[in-house]
Design a protein around this motif. Structure first.
Motif, PDB file in Angstrom:
ATOM      1  N   ARG A  28       0.813  -1.211   0.000  1.00  0.00           N
ATOM      2  CA  ARG A  28       0.000   0.000   0.000  1.00  0.00           C
ATOM      3  C   ARG A  28       0.857   1.276   0.000  1.00  0.00           C
ATOM      4  O   ARG A  28       0.388   2.337  -0.430  1.00  0.00           O
ATOM      5  CB  ARG A  28      -0.952  -0.011   1.189  1.00  0.00           C
ATOM      6  CG  ARG A  28      -2.080  -1.035   1.028  1.00  0.00           C
ATOM      7  CD  ARG A  28      -3.012  -1.005   2.227  1.00  0.00           C
ATOM      8  NE  ARG A  28      -3.663   0.284   2.370  1.00  0.00           N
ATOM      9  CZ  ARG A  28      -4.865   0.602   1.872  1.00  0.00           C
ATOM     10  NH1 ARG A  28      -5.542  -0.295   1.166  1.00  0.00           N
ATOM     11  NH2 ARG A  28      -5.396   1.788   2.074  1.00  0.00           N
ATOM     12  N   GLY A  29       2.084   1.173   0.453  1.00  0.00           N
ATOM     13  CA  GLY A  29       2.970   2.325   0.349  1.00  0.00           C
ATOM     14  C   GLY A  29       3.255   2.667  -1.098  1.00  0.00           C
ATOM     15  O   GLY A  29       3.366   3.846  -1.468  1.00  0.00           O
ATOM     16  N   LEU A  66      -2.541   3.584  11.425  1.00  0.00           N
ATOM     17  CA  LEU A  66      -1.606   2.522  11.071  1.00  0.00           C
ATOM     18  C   LEU A  66      -0.976   2.007  12.366  1.00  0.00           C
ATOM     19  O   LEU A  66      -0.045   2.605  12.901  1.00  0.00           O
ATOM     20  CB  LEU A  66      -0.527   3.069  10.120  1.00  0.00           C
ATOM     21  CG  LEU A  66       0.305   2.086   9.308  1.00  0.00           C
ATOM     22  CD1 LEU A  66       1.170   2.853   8.303  1.00  0.00           C
ATOM     23  CD2 LEU A  66       1.191   1.194  10.152  1.00  0.00           C
ATOM     24  N   ASP A  67      -1.499   0.890  12.856  1.00  0.00           N
ATOM     25  CA  ASP A  67      -0.988   0.287  14.087  1.00  0.00           C
ATOM     26  C   ASP A  67       0.053  -0.760  13.710  1.00  0.00           C
ATOM     27  O   ASP A  67      -0.261  -1.933  13.524  1.00  0.00           O
ATOM     28  CB  ASP A  67      -2.148  -0.338  14.877  1.00  0.00           C
ATOM     29  CG  ASP A  67      -1.701  -0.878  16.234  1.00  0.00           C
ATOM     30  OD1 ASP A  67      -0.540  -0.628  16.618  1.00  0.00           O
ATOM     31  OD2 ASP A  67      -2.516  -1.544  16.887  1.00  0.00           O
ATOM     32  N   HIS A  68       1.310  -0.325  13.594  1.00  0.00           N
ATOM     33  CA  HIS A  68       2.355  -1.209  13.073  1.00  0.00           C
ATOM     34  C   HIS A  68       2.890  -2.182  14.116  1.00  0.00           C
ATOM     35  O   HIS A  68       3.509  -3.194  13.776  1.00  0.00           O
ATOM     36  CB  HIS A  68       3.507  -0.387  12.487  1.00  0.00           C
ATOM     37  CG  HIS A  68       4.078   0.627  13.424  1.00  0.00           C
ATOM     38  ND1 HIS A  68       4.854   0.292  14.501  1.00  0.00           N
ATOM     39  CD2 HIS A  68       3.971   1.981  13.432  1.00  0.00           C
ATOM     40  CE1 HIS A  68       5.226   1.395  15.142  1.00  0.00           C
ATOM     41  NE2 HIS A  68       4.692   2.431  14.521  1.00  0.00           N
ATOM     42  N   THR A  98       5.280   1.133   5.953  1.00  0.00           N
ATOM     43  CA  THR A  98       4.051   1.119   5.162  1.00  0.00           C
ATOM     44  C   THR A  98       3.038   0.181   5.806  1.00  0.00           C
ATOM     45  O   THR A  98       3.374  -0.609   6.688  1.00  0.00           O
ATOM     46  CB  THR A  98       4.300   0.663   3.719  1.00  0.00           C
ATOM     47  OG1 THR A  98       4.237  -0.774   3.648  1.00  0.00           O
ATOM     48  CG2 THR A  98       5.660   1.137   3.201  1.00  0.00           C
ATOM     49  N   ARG A  99       1.799   0.255   5.333  1.00  0.00           N
ATOM     50  CA  ARG A  99       0.762  -0.639   5.854  1.00  0.00           C
ATOM     51  C   ARG A  99       0.945  -2.055   5.319  1.00  0.00           C
ATOM     52  O   ARG A  99       0.257  -2.980   5.741  1.00  0.00           O
ATOM     53  CB  ARG A  99      -0.629  -0.109   5.492  1.00  0.00           C
ATOM     54  CG  ARG A  99      -1.718  -0.584   6.441  1.00  0.00           C
ATOM     55  CD  ARG A  99      -3.073  -0.052   6.024  1.00  0.00           C
ATOM     56  NE  ARG A  99      -3.136   1.390   6.003  1.00  0.00           N
ATOM     57  CZ  ARG A  99      -3.515   2.155   7.035  1.00  0.00           C
ATOM     58  NH1 ARG A  99      -3.851   1.585   8.174  1.00  0.00           N
ATOM     59  NH2 ARG A  99      -3.557   3.463   6.917  1.00  0.00           N
ATOM     60  N   GLU A 111      -5.842  -4.978  10.562  1.00  0.00           N
ATOM     61  CA  GLU A 111      -4.705  -5.877  10.784  1.00  0.00           C
ATOM     62  C   GLU A 111      -3.579  -5.504   9.827  1.00  0.00           C
ATOM     63  O   GLU A 111      -3.785  -5.423   8.615  1.00  0.00           O
ATOM     64  CB  GLU A 111      -5.109  -7.334  10.561  1.00  0.00           C
ATOM     65  CG  GLU A 111      -6.249  -7.816  11.438  1.00  0.00           C
ATOM     66  CD  GLU A 111      -7.614  -7.419  10.906  1.00  0.00           C
ATOM     67  OE1 GLU A 111      -7.689  -6.991   9.731  1.00  0.00           O
ATOM     68  OE2 GLU A 111      -8.588  -7.513  11.663  1.00  0.00           O
ATOM     69  N   VAL A 112      -2.387  -5.265  10.386  1.00  0.00           N
ATOM     70  CA  VAL A 112      -1.278  -4.764   9.577  1.00  0.00           C
ATOM     71  C   VAL A 112      -0.061  -5.669   9.710  1.00  0.00           C
ATOM     72  O   VAL A 112       0.336  -6.039  10.820  1.00  0.00           O
ATOM     73  CB  VAL A 112      -0.900  -3.329  10.008  1.00  0.00           C
ATOM     74  CG1 VAL A 112       0.338  -2.850   9.264  1.00  0.00           C
ATOM     75  CG2 VAL A 112      -2.060  -2.382   9.777  1.00  0.00           C
ATOM     76  N   ASP A 113       0.501  -6.038   8.570  1.00  0.00           N
ATOM     77  CA  ASP A 113       1.822  -6.671   8.525  1.00  0.00           C
ATOM     78  C   ASP A 113       2.737  -5.665   7.830  1.00  0.00           C
ATOM     79  O   ASP A 113       2.864  -5.661   6.609  1.00  0.00           O
ATOM     80  CB  ASP A 113       1.770  -7.986   7.742  1.00  0.00           C
ATOM     81  CG  ASP A 113       3.112  -8.699   7.712  1.00  0.00           C
ATOM     82  OD1 ASP A 113       4.016  -8.295   8.484  1.00  0.00           O
ATOM     83  OD2 ASP A 113       3.269  -9.643   6.915  1.00  0.00           O
TER      84      ASP A 113
END
Length: 293
Positions: A28-29, A66-68, A98-99, A111-113
């Motif tokens: 997504r970045g 963005l909860d990294h 980035t997300r 949910e973010v990886d």
């Protein structure tokens, strides 16, 4: 690291040669500019004002929802590893989060990886024994591209979406200028494409307020602290381009340039002066104390 060495980048926990450093086209970045970043400077192996960078990075991520899930210690370790792998102590450092890869829809998933990238490049020594990264004072031109209103895109968020600055710099093609002065929708001075603006009049400092569409630069904040320590009056407000053209001194700040005098704005000579020089010296002294001593 010499000019002929291939730099190593830190990509998702691994050090890889620059020509092998890649991210997914579905990231997504890449797709949307859906990412946060910080530009830091390493002086003598120390990241200057690291805590301030961490705070701003977290504010950007909060603005992006963005909860990294990464700790400041983890991010700092990746930076330190990258500097060590490239045998650098004085360097430009860029950290991006980035997300990551998600289904090709505009709405982000909670949910973010995350994709995390660190890259570095050598810069001269800073501090009182250092040298500037710029050769000459900046030549600046006012451009027609306007700063995006804060109500549309949060001005304090430092994201990968830099199209506004790119369009501003594109207007400089065919001119002698190397920085663009950007105004808001009302015609009030905001900032440079990649810098904050300062000017001096009658012994006092002026800078556009961050209540407008202005990125709160970390170098800007440090200069404000130094001005207070030096008993220099600082005014933050709304100013016209004519106010800057009529200034006694003017300069730009960002992490790489530190303090860079404005030689001319729209063909009007300005230049630095005693206050610019004094603040530059105080800045160098702080870098020296913090990072080299």
């Amino acid at each position: 690291m010499t000019d002929t060495d291939s730099p190593l980048y830190h990509v998702d926990g691994e050090l890889v040669p620059a020509d092998e450093a890649t991210v997914s086209v579905d990231d997504r970045g890449f797709r949307y500019g859906d990412a946060a970043f910080e530009t830091c400077r390493a002086y003598g192996g120390t990241i200057f004002a690291w805590d301030a960078h961490v705070d701003r990075l977290e504010r950007t991520c909060e603005a992006l929802s963005l909860d990294h899930g990464l700790s400041a210690a983890d991010l700092r370790a990746r930076i330190d590893e990258t500097l060590a792998a490239n045998d650098l102590e004085d360097a430009y450092v860029r950290l991006s989060i980035t997300r990551g890869v998600q289904p090709g829809k505009l709405a982000p998933r909670p949910e973010v990886d995350p994709t995390v990238v660190v890259y570095v490049k050598p810069l001269p020594r800073g501090g009182v024994e250092g040298e500037s990264v710029w050769d000459e004072p900046a030549t600046v031109r006012t451009v027609e591209t306007r700063r995006i209103p804060d109500a549309a895109v949060p001005s304090a968020a430092k994201t990968h979406n830099y199209l506004n600055g790119i369009l501003a710099r594109a207007e400089l093609r065919g001119t002698d200028a190397d920085e663009a002065l950007v105004r808001d929708l009302d015609g009030t001075v905001a900032e440079g494409a990649t810098s904050n603006l300062w000017f001096v009049r009658d012994g006092a400092l002026y800078t556009p307020t961050t209540d407008g569409p202005v990125l709160p630069g970390i170098t800007r904040a440090i200069v404000r602290e130094l001005a207070a320590e030096a008993d220099l009056r600082v005014h933050e407000g709304a100013y016209a381009v004519g106010d800057v053209r009529a200034a006694d001194e003017a300069f730009l700040t960002n992490r790489t340039w530190e303090l860079r005098p404005i030689g001319a704005l729209d063909g009007h000579a300005i230049g630095g002066g005693p206050i610019t020089d004094r603040l530059s010296r105080l800045y160098d002294e702080r870098v020296e104390r913090t990072c080299y001593e």
